[in-house]
Enzyme design. Structure first.
Site, PDB file in Angstrom:
ATOM      1  N   ARG A  32      74.923 -94.009 -58.898  1.00 39.89           N
ATOM      2  CA  ARG A  32      76.192 -94.736 -58.959  1.00 39.89           C
ATOM      3  C   ARG A  32      76.645 -95.050 -60.384  1.00 39.89           C
ATOM      4  O   ARG A  32      77.849 -95.137 -60.642  1.00 39.89           O
ATOM      5  CB  ARG A  32      76.095 -96.032 -58.149  1.00 39.89           C
ATOM      6  N   ASP A 141      86.592-110.610 -51.808  1.00 37.14           N
ATOM      7  CA  ASP A 141      85.573-109.631 -52.177  1.00 37.14           C
ATOM      8  C   ASP A 141      85.361-109.719 -53.679  1.00 37.14           C
ATOM      9  O   ASP A 141      86.266-110.144 -54.421  1.00 37.14           O
ATOM     10  CB  ASP A 141      86.001-108.217 -51.781  1.00 37.14           C
TER      11      ASP A 141
END
Length: 281
Positions: A32, A141
């Site tokens: 990632r 979020d």
């Protein structure tokens, strides 16, 4: 990436997001974060981590944390929690709040918006039952990128096919090419706001229903305990917290207990009589 680099990243991510990266997740970190090297002018992950150690680039810091968050979500995920919300939790909340005619719902770790929009669709289907009510859906979020996608409410064919009944797709979405956008009325029902679950909840106020599903599995026990205890404070009297199927409050907080009838639903623990509190204390 050296062992020291990985240990530094584990601590860095944990401190800023609460995510607990085990040794088995090293491959995930590398896969990632490697694409970020080119974007931020780093020759290797070692160099990227070196840039993190010299805190000047806030965009880099945010991007690294967001890259490690998991944003798996889809409409009406696992279905049962949404059926419980429609058939049991919502009617009970309406009866409880009939005097003030106000309902507050929080979707914590809302990702790209499928969960809050699923709730909004259920509320819109409730129709006349909510006439004259103020209903607030707060969706939060840690990732700014997923919140931007959520605000736009634009989804691919693959995304709308995951969990969304076709009749609701046709009713609530407009197709543009190979993408679908949710209706303006549903988008207007949800307020999206960046928020880190490690931070205090006080400024958010209290909620009648809190969805925080499939998030706590990424945290260690002390972090789960802290977050759940604060959820207990943020939950209005009689309110309901919905967690994922693999998550629980048992052994983590004394503020909340499982609902006796419905799996995955939690409410306030009954207050102990003063005499018992004194005896235990």
């Amino acid at each position: 990436m050296t062992d020291l680099d990985f240990e530094y990243l584990r601590g860095y991510i944990k401190q800023r997001s609460g995510l607990a990266l085990t040794a088995e997740k090293r491959y995930l970190v590398e896969s990632r974060l490697s694409p970020l090297c080119r974007r931020f002018g780093a020759a290797s992950l070692h160099d990227l981590i070196g840039k993190l150690k010299t805190p000047h680039d806030k965009v880099l810091e945010r991007t690294v944390v967001e890259a490690m968050t998991t944003n798996e979500t889809f409409f009406f995920r696992d279905r049962l929690p949404f059926d419980l919300f429609r058939d049991t939790i919502l009617p009970e909340a309406l009866a409880r709040n009939a005097g003030r005619r106000k309902l507050r719902i929080w979707c914590a770790a809302a990702s790209t918006g499928q969960e809050p929009y699923s709730i909004a669709m259920l509320l819109q289907e409730a129709g006349a039952r909510l006439s004259g009510w103020q209903v607030d859906i707060l969706a939060t979020d840690i990732s700014l990128d997923v919140l931007e996608k959520a605000r736009l409410g634009i989804y691919s064919q693959f995304e709308v096919q995951r969990g969304l009944p076709v009749q609701w797709l046709l009713k609530h979405f407009t197709q543009t090419g190979d993408q679908w956008q949710i209706s303006p009325s549903l988008r207007a029902m949800v307020e999206y706001r960046p928020f880190n679950l490690l931070h205090g909840f006080e400024a958010l106020g209290q909620f009648d229903v809190i969805f925080c599903r499939n998030v706590l599995i990424y945290f260690d026990a002390p972090t789960k305990s802290d977050i759940l205890t604060r959820f207990g404070t943020s939950l209005a009297p009689g309110g309901a917290l919905l967690l994922g199927a693999a998550e629980t409050v048992i052994g983590l907080t004394d503020k909340l207990i499982p609902d006796a009838k419905h799996r995955g639903v939690y409410g306030h623990a009954p207050a102990r009589p003063p005499a018992l509190r004194a005896a235990v204390g």
